[in-house]
Design a protein around this motif. Sequence first.
Motif, PDB file in Angstrom:
ATOM      1  N   ALA A  10       0.492  -1.199   0.282  1.00  0.00           N
ATOM      2  CA  ALA A  10       0.410   0.214   0.241  1.00  0.00           C
ATOM      3  C   ALA A  10       0.502   1.386  -0.185  1.00  0.00           C
ATOM      4  CB  ALA A  10      -1.243   0.126   1.478  1.00  0.00           C
ATOM      5  N   ALA A  11       0.196   2.013  -0.786  1.00  0.00           N
ATOM      6  CA  ALA A  11       1.101   3.844  -0.545  1.00  0.00           C
ATOM      7  C   ALA A  11       0.326   4.806   0.255  1.00  0.00           C
ATOM      8  CB  ALA A  11       0.979   4.056  -2.430  1.00  0.00           C
ATOM      9  N   ASP A  12       1.155   5.656   0.836  1.00  0.00           N
ATOM     10  CA  ASP A  12       0.367   6.506   1.073  1.00  0.00           C
ATOM     11  C   ASP A  12      -0.343   7.643   0.447  1.00  0.00           C
ATOM     12  OD1 ASP A  12       0.551   5.619   4.408  1.00  0.00           O
ATOM     13  OD2 ASP A  12       2.761   6.292   4.104  1.00  0.00           O
ATOM     14  N   TYR A  13      -1.269   8.588   0.839  1.00  0.00           N
ATOM     15  CA  TYR A  13      -1.552   9.292  -0.570  1.00  0.00           C
ATOM     16  C   TYR A  13      -1.895  10.788   0.998  1.00  0.00           C
ATOM     17  CZ  TYR A  13      -1.528   7.119  -4.346  1.00  0.00           C
ATOM     18  OH  TYR A  13      -1.248   6.213  -5.708  1.00  0.00           O
ATOM     19  N   PRO A  14      -1.183  11.701   1.252  1.00  0.00           N
ATOM     20  CA  PRO A  14      -1.838  12.416   2.375  1.00  0.00           C
ATOM     21  C   PRO A  14      -2.861  13.515   1.189  1.00  0.00           C
ATOM     22  CG  PRO A  14      -0.130  13.701   1.099  1.00  0.00           C
ATOM     23  CD  PRO A  14      -0.126  11.897   0.565  1.00  0.00           C
ATOM     24  N   LYS A  15      -4.117  14.114   2.174  1.00  0.00           N
ATOM     25  CA  LYS A  15      -5.476  14.794   1.555  1.00  0.00           C
ATOM     26  C   LYS A  15      -4.765  15.326   0.477  1.00  0.00           C
ATOM     27  CE  LYS A  15      -8.761  17.860   4.117  1.00  0.00           C
ATOM     28  NZ  LYS A  15      -9.070  17.860   5.152  1.00  0.00           N
ATOM     29  N   PHE A  75      -7.613   0.271  -8.059  1.00  0.00           N
ATOM     30  CA  PHE A  75      -6.842   0.740  -6.382  1.00  0.00           C
ATOM     31  C   PHE A  75      -8.014  -0.377  -5.270  1.00  0.00           C
ATOM     32  CE2 PHE A  75      -5.421   3.562  -9.447  1.00  0.00           C
ATOM     33  CZ  PHE A  75      -4.090   4.100  -9.391  1.00  0.00           C
ATOM     34  N   PHE A  76      -7.528  -0.007  -4.296  1.00  0.00           N
ATOM     35  CA  PHE A  76      -8.217  -0.404  -3.086  1.00  0.00           C
ATOM     36  C   PHE A  76      -7.908   0.949  -2.142  1.00  0.00           C
ATOM     37  CE2 PHE A  76      -8.968  -3.292   0.564  1.00  0.00           C
ATOM     38  CZ  PHE A  76     -10.679  -3.489   0.452  1.00  0.00           C
ATOM     39  N   ILE A  77      -9.080   0.738  -1.456  1.00  0.00           N
ATOM     40  CA  ILE A  77      -8.412   2.201   0.252  1.00  0.00           C
ATOM     41  C   ILE A  77      -8.865   0.906   0.967  1.00  0.00           C
ATOM     42  CG2 ILE A  77      -9.990   3.713   0.938  1.00  0.00           C
ATOM     43  CD1 ILE A  77     -11.644   4.128  -1.603  1.00  0.00           C
ATOM     44  N   GLN A  78      -7.096   1.138   1.656  1.00  0.00           N
ATOM     45  CA  GLN A  78      -7.247  -0.194   3.068  1.00  0.00           C
ATOM     46  C   GLN A  78      -7.831   0.963   3.998  1.00  0.00           C
ATOM     47  OE1 GLN A  78      -5.670  -2.307   3.470  1.00  0.00           O
ATOM     48  NE2 GLN A  78      -4.437  -3.380   1.133  1.00  0.00           N
ATOM     49  N   THR A 130      -8.888  12.313   2.156  1.00  0.00           N
ATOM     50  CA  THR A 130      -8.492  12.226   4.229  1.00  0.00           C
ATOM     51  C   THR A 130      -6.584  11.499   3.916  1.00  0.00           C
ATOM     52  OG1 THR A 130      -9.156   9.930   4.778  1.00  0.00           O
ATOM     53  CG2 THR A 130     -10.389  12.317   4.963  1.00  0.00           C
ATOM     54  N   ASP A 131      -6.042  11.645   4.791  1.00  0.00           N
ATOM     55  CA  ASP A 131      -5.528  11.505   4.649  1.00  0.00           C
ATOM     56  C   ASP A 131      -4.771   9.611   4.413  1.00  0.00           C
ATOM     57  OD1 ASP A 131      -3.005  12.766   5.105  1.00  0.00           O
ATOM     58  OD2 ASP A 131      -3.209  12.406   7.508  1.00  0.00           O
ATOM     59  N   CYS A 132      -4.483   8.394   3.705  1.00  0.00           N
ATOM     60  CA  CYS A 132      -5.432   7.158   2.323  1.00  0.00           C
ATOM     61  C   CYS A 132      -3.775   6.870   2.419  1.00  0.00           C
ATOM     62  CB  CYS A 132      -6.193   7.512   1.976  1.00  0.00           C
ATOM     63  SG  CYS A 132      -7.635   8.451   1.553  1.00  0.00           S
ATOM     64  N   GLN A 133      -4.550   5.312   2.799  1.00  0.00           N
ATOM     65  CA  GLN A 133      -3.932   4.156   2.418  1.00  0.00           C
ATOM     66  C   GLN A 133      -4.539   3.384   1.417  1.00  0.00           C
ATOM     67  OE1 GLN A 133      -2.635   1.850   5.804  1.00  0.00           O
ATOM     68  NE2 GLN A 133      -1.252   3.232   6.334  1.00  0.00           N
ATOM     69  N   ILE A 134      -3.308   3.833   0.030  1.00  0.00           N
ATOM     70  CA  ILE A 134      -3.758   2.614  -0.908  1.00  0.00           C
ATOM     71  C   ILE A 134      -3.179   1.543  -1.668  1.00  0.00           C
ATOM     72  CG2 ILE A 134      -5.111   3.054  -2.890  1.00  0.00           C
ATOM     73  CD1 ILE A 134      -6.064   6.348  -1.908  1.00  0.00           C
ATOM     74  N   THR A 135      -4.030   0.643  -1.796  1.00  0.00           N
ATOM     75  CA  THR A 135      -3.117  -0.161  -2.774  1.00  0.00           C
ATOM     76  C   THR A 135      -3.387  -0.939  -4.222  1.00  0.00           C
ATOM     77  OG1 THR A 135      -3.370  -2.138  -0.980  1.00  0.00           O
ATOM     78  CG2 THR A 135      -3.485  -3.009  -3.218  1.00  0.00           C
ATOM     79  N   SER A 136      -2.433  -0.176  -4.856  1.00  0.00           N
ATOM     80  CA  SER A 136      -2.400  -0.265  -6.925  1.00  0.00           C
ATOM     81  C   SER A 136      -1.974  -1.717  -7.523  1.00  0.00           C
ATOM     82  CB  SER A 136      -1.722   0.840  -7.391  1.00  0.00           C
ATOM     83  OG  SER A 136       0.108   0.735  -6.446  1.00  0.00           O
TER      84      SER A 136
END
Length: 227
Positions: free
Chosen positions: A24-29, A44-47, A93-99
Amino acid sequence: MQNFQPTLSPSKNESHKLLAQYGAADYPKNQNIFVQGQVADTVFFIQKGRVKVTVMSEHGKEAVVAILNEGQFFGEGCLNDQPRRMASTSAMTDCQITSITKSAMLTAIHDQPKFSNLFMDHLLSRNSRIQADVVDQLFNSSEKRLARLLLLLANYGKEGSPPIASVTVSQETLAGMIGTTRSRVSHFMNKFRKSGFIDYNGKIEVRQSLLNSLLNDKPHIREDEPA
């Protein structure tokens, strides 16, 4: 309001376990995840977190078409030979997302039954939500559409969802999503607050009483009303 039913979904732990292999990668708000017109080659999948989906018209008008929550896939149009992104997505929001690349996604669907079931559950849930949205637009007043949207954003009625969440969406965004004006949304929000359905002080805290009110209200075909 019609057809407000829980959304069936796999457990949080099961979803995260199945997708752990992809990281997973971090995406800031406010960071873009992909933008309209880009090559579509990844799912993509929202963790963790929430993602906003917007569409820009050829005349430069932007509309919010969806807000996605933890445990949802997005960008799956590439699996249906969609060459370019039809919308833009950004972190609310701050997110963790799997690609997951298109090829890896197709392999997982074919070779991993649990993963395939997880993705099928997502597609069925998305289809049910779209149908409910169409019914909402056709038969409910803008006041009821706003109430339903607030309940969905707060996670009411979603099986296996995190605890009831505060809603941090602007009135302008809410207005765009239900097809009315900001002034109408402001009017309804004040009405909901006076009725004890919400607390509204920067963040919107949605109360169970709003859900009870809608469930007890008999559905009817709406009459024409101000936009």
